[in-house]
Design an enzyme around this catalytic site. Structure first.
Site, PDB file in Angstrom:
ATOM      1  N   ASN A 160      -1.135   3.281   0.459  1.00  0.00           N
ATOM      2  CA  ASN A 160      -1.012   2.082  -0.352  1.00  0.00           C
ATOM      3  C   ASN A 160      -0.179   2.343  -1.602  1.00  0.00           C
ATOM      4  O   ASN A 160      -0.297   3.390  -2.242  1.00  0.00           O
ATOM      5  CB  ASN A 160      -2.400   1.604  -0.790  1.00  0.00           C
ATOM      6  CG  ASN A 160      -2.324   0.346  -1.653  1.00  0.00           C
ATOM      7  OD1 ASN A 160      -1.818  -0.680  -1.213  1.00  0.00           O
ATOM      8  ND2 ASN A 160      -2.801   0.439  -2.884  1.00  0.00           N
ATOM      9  N   GLY A 162       0.186   0.214  -4.961  1.00  0.00           N
ATOM     10  CA  GLY A 162      -0.338  -0.962  -5.654  1.00  0.00           C
ATOM     11  C   GLY A 162      -0.139  -0.849  -7.149  1.00  0.00           C
ATOM     12  O   GLY A 162       0.148   0.234  -7.679  1.00  0.00           O
ATOM     13  N   TYR A 164      -2.060  -1.377 -10.615  1.00  0.00           N
ATOM     14  CA  TYR A 164      -3.384  -1.512 -11.200  1.00  0.00           C
ATOM     15  C   TYR A 164      -3.308  -1.140 -12.677  1.00  0.00           C
ATOM     16  O   TYR A 164      -2.569  -0.238 -13.054  1.00  0.00           O
ATOM     17  CB  TYR A 164      -4.385  -0.580 -10.485  1.00  0.00           C
ATOM     18  CG  TYR A 164      -4.332  -0.703  -8.988  1.00  0.00           C
ATOM     19  CD1 TYR A 164      -4.916  -1.785  -8.348  1.00  0.00           C
ATOM     20  CD2 TYR A 164      -3.658   0.236  -8.211  1.00  0.00           C
ATOM     21  CE1 TYR A 164      -4.849  -1.919  -6.971  1.00  0.00           C
ATOM     22  CE2 TYR A 164      -3.590   0.113  -6.835  1.00  0.00           C
ATOM     23  CZ  TYR A 164      -4.185  -0.966  -6.218  1.00  0.00           C
ATOM     24  OH  TYR A 164      -4.105  -1.102  -4.858  1.00  0.00           O
ATOM     25  N   GLN A 181     -11.173  -6.045  -3.894  1.00  0.00           N
ATOM     26  CA  GLN A 181     -10.338  -6.679  -2.863  1.00  0.00           C
ATOM     27  C   GLN A 181      -9.058  -5.902  -2.576  1.00  0.00           C
ATOM     28  O   GLN A 181      -8.332  -6.235  -1.647  1.00  0.00           O
ATOM     29  CB  GLN A 181      -9.971  -8.103  -3.291  1.00  0.00           C
ATOM     30  CG  GLN A 181     -11.110  -9.111  -3.199  1.00  0.00           C
ATOM     31  CD  GLN A 181     -12.018  -9.092  -4.406  1.00  0.00           C
ATOM     32  OE1 GLN A 181     -11.779  -8.368  -5.358  1.00  0.00           O
ATOM     33  NE2 GLN A 181     -13.069  -9.900  -4.374  1.00  0.00           N
ATOM     34  N   HIS A 182      -8.767  -4.834  -3.342  1.00  0.00           N
ATOM     35  CA  HIS A 182      -7.500  -4.122  -3.189  1.00  0.00           C
ATOM     36  C   HIS A 182      -7.693  -2.806  -2.441  1.00  0.00           C
ATOM     37  O   HIS A 182      -8.783  -2.217  -2.423  1.00  0.00           O
ATOM     38  CB  HIS A 182      -6.869  -3.878  -4.559  1.00  0.00           C
ATOM     39  CG  HIS A 182      -6.450  -5.144  -5.242  1.00  0.00           C
ATOM     40  ND1 HIS A 182      -6.103  -5.193  -6.572  1.00  0.00           N
ATOM     41  CD2 HIS A 182      -6.319  -6.415  -4.784  1.00  0.00           C
ATOM     42  CE1 HIS A 182      -5.788  -6.433  -6.901  1.00  0.00           C
ATOM     43  NE2 HIS A 182      -5.905  -7.191  -5.836  1.00  0.00           N
ATOM     44  N   GLU A 224       4.076  -0.796   1.992  1.00  0.00           N
ATOM     45  CA  GLU A 224       4.876  -1.365   0.909  1.00  0.00           C
ATOM     46  C   GLU A 224       6.290  -0.811   0.913  1.00  0.00           C
ATOM     47  O   GLU A 224       7.239  -1.521   0.586  1.00  0.00           O
ATOM     48  CB  GLU A 224       4.209  -1.090  -0.442  1.00  0.00           C
ATOM     49  CG  GLU A 224       2.981  -1.933  -0.746  1.00  0.00           C
ATOM     50  CD  GLU A 224       1.721  -1.452  -0.040  1.00  0.00           C
ATOM     51  OE1 GLU A 224       0.712  -2.170  -0.053  1.00  0.00           O
ATOM     52  OE2 GLU A 224       1.748  -0.331   0.527  1.00  0.00           O
ATOM     53  N   GLU A 273      -5.651 -10.181 -19.649  1.00  0.00           N
ATOM     54  CA  GLU A 273      -5.269 -10.247 -18.238  1.00  0.00           C
ATOM     55  C   GLU A 273      -4.395 -11.465 -17.909  1.00  0.00           C
ATOM     56  O   GLU A 273      -4.179 -12.346 -18.739  1.00  0.00           O
ATOM     57  CB  GLU A 273      -6.528 -10.267 -17.357  1.00  0.00           C
ATOM     58  CG  GLU A 273      -7.025  -8.876 -16.961  1.00  0.00           C
ATOM     59  CD  GLU A 273      -6.087  -8.199 -15.957  1.00  0.00           C
ATOM     60  OE1 GLU A 273      -5.114  -8.847 -15.492  1.00  0.00           O
ATOM     61  OE2 GLU A 273      -6.329  -7.028 -15.642  1.00  0.00           O
TER      62      GLU A 273
END
Length: 473
Positions: A160, A162, A164, A181-182, A224, A273
């Site tokens: 992965n 990602g 974060y 969820q990731h 990815e 956020e």
């Protein structure tokens, strides 16, 4: 159209007058965050920012808002900077469907120029500053974090990449928030069940195509890197990490190698956020950094996020829409027209569909809620007819105001999952969700008076193109 590295993309922005270079001395706080917030307040086609004179950081170059406009997003895709959003969506969807594109492996990378293996001190290496004044510390907020499935380490697609948020907790320690969820949360759970640390690599200052792929809600076994190749229409370059079997973006400016410590947690947050709220503080895992690589005189990239719209929303806008669009088309290949899930990372999604019979649109909304992204996001799904452009909000508002009947067309589903960062969830991670059917009723639903729709003048489309061409000159 592939960019060689982060610097190559910055050069393209410069040539296209989409990069504003600031040579006057600025303070890390509040100037950098304030400038990024300000540029986002000025419209949809604003430039990226490159700061060359930051007080306290000799010769450091700091880039912000790199893909923080639809113009820069179009350039990331190798398209003209004035390409409309809807055209970018369909081009992105076309390239998405062409994945996977095999990667190109390299033996070494420019970031191997400088290597630090002892006495690592991130406060000396990185120009650290708070983006928003209420942040609980310094954050790395646009780094590609690479990890692998512990139970199936040879499956390339289950590696992965990602993005974060990571809080600097010490000179060689970071806190990380792996949202359940990731994919990285799955990898960490696997490692901790074995009592093992999870090896990670963190790449900063990457080409925008990999940060875009890293922020796209791909399926668990989709790579990815192979998606980045599809988006740039040629193989994406990677290089093997020295301390693990992880693959790293070749064009990164700075790379940190380390591991998430099994069972270890520290207080992390608060952080401003993408929801436009501070997320508060929670007990989160810790990354121990063991090795650092960087280019000579690296360019550091940061992301401003806060009340939409910011660079975060441009970065995760279209690439949130397209997976939902593709997954819905798998279920309804002849009906789905387009999906707009650009708002707050898809907490609200607008789906344009043909309706085959009464109740069909509500079923489309239910399917959207059960996609991988819908399970953690998609708090509200608005379904409109095929002739309503979901990217044209006045049209969507028209459909809601004239087609939706509050008694028949508002469907509420209680206590579904959502990411804990949603400030409206209660308890965190649980929320009611809603489907709003704003489509024209079909038999056997025969209510309302929709037999005389108003058509646009005959040559409207030709005039749209003619005027668009005139405006772009």
């Amino acid at each position: 159209m592939a960019y060689k590295d982060f610097r190559d993309f910055l050069n393209t922005l410069q040539k296209e007058n989409q990069l504003l270079t600031i040579d006057e001395e600025v303070k890390p706080e509040p100037d950098l965050g304030a400038a990024a917030r300000a540029i986002n307040n000025l419209g949809d086609n604003t430039p990226g920012l490159l700061f060359n004179n930051v007080y306290g950081y000799n010769n450091a170059q700091i880039a912000l808002n790199v893909i923080g406009s639809w113009s820069n997003h179009a350039l990331m895709l190798g398209m003209p900077k004035n390409t409309p959003v809807k055209e970018q969506f369909f081009e992105f969807a076309k390239r998405y469907s062409e994945a996977p594109v095999p990667v190109q492996r390299e033996e070494s990378a420019p970031f191997h120029e400088c290597e630090i293996t002892e006495d690592i001190n991130l406060f000396d290496i990185l120009p650290l500053f708070r983006i928003n004044q209420g942040d609980g510390g310094f954050y790395l907020d646009k780094a590609c974090v690479i990890s692998r499935d512990v139970t199936d380490p040879d499956h390339f697609g289950k590696q992965n990449v990602g993005i974060y948020r990571m809080q600097v907790k010490g000179k060689d320690r970071l806190g990380i928030q792996p949202v359940p969820q990731h994919d990285i949360a799955i990898h960490l759970k696997q490692a901790e069940e074995r009592g093992e640390n999870l090896k990670v690599a963190i790449a900063l200052g990457c080409e925008p195509v990999i940060t875009t792929a890293a922020s796209t809600p791909l399926l668990y076994d989709q790579s990815e890197y192979e998606m980045a190749g599809a988006l740039q229409q040629e193989p994406y370059k990677i290089v093997k990490a020295k301390l693990s079997n992880l693959d790293i973006p070749w064009g990164a400016e700075v790379v940190l190698e380390g591991e998430i410590l099994a069972g270890e947690r520290e207080y992390e947050g608060p952080f401003g956020e993408f929801t436009g709220h501070y997320s508060g503080g929670r007990s989160m895992p810790i990354i121990q950094i063991k090795r650092v690589y960087h280019r000579k005189n690296p360019i550091f990239e940061h992301l401003y996020l806060g009340m939409p719209w910011t660079e975060c929303d441009y970065m995760i806008g279209i690439n949130t829409c397209v997976p939902l669009y593709q997954q819905l088309k798998e279920a309804f290949p002849e009906e789905i027209v387009a999906v707009n899930a650009m708002y707050t990372h898809g907490l609200i999604a607008i789906v344009s569909t043909k309706s085959r019979y009464g109740g069909f649109a509500k079923a489309v909304g239910m399917r959207a809620l059960t996609t991988p992204h819908g399970l953690g996001y998609c708090k509200m799904v608005i379904v409109v007819d095929e002739d309503v452009d979901p990217f044209n909000l006045p049209q969507v508002m028209w459909a809601l105001s004239t087609k939706m009947h509050p008694k028949h067309d508002a469907v509420q589903i209680p206590d579904l999952s959502v990411l804990p960062l949603d400030p409206g969830s209660n308890p965190a991670g649980i929320t009611h969700k809603m489907i709003l059917d704003a489509t024209t009723p079909k038999a056997p639903e025969t209510r309302g008076h929709y037999s005389q729709p108003l058509d646009e003048p005959l040559t409207t489309k030709e005039w749209e193109k003619k005027l668009q061409d005139m405006l772009s000159k």
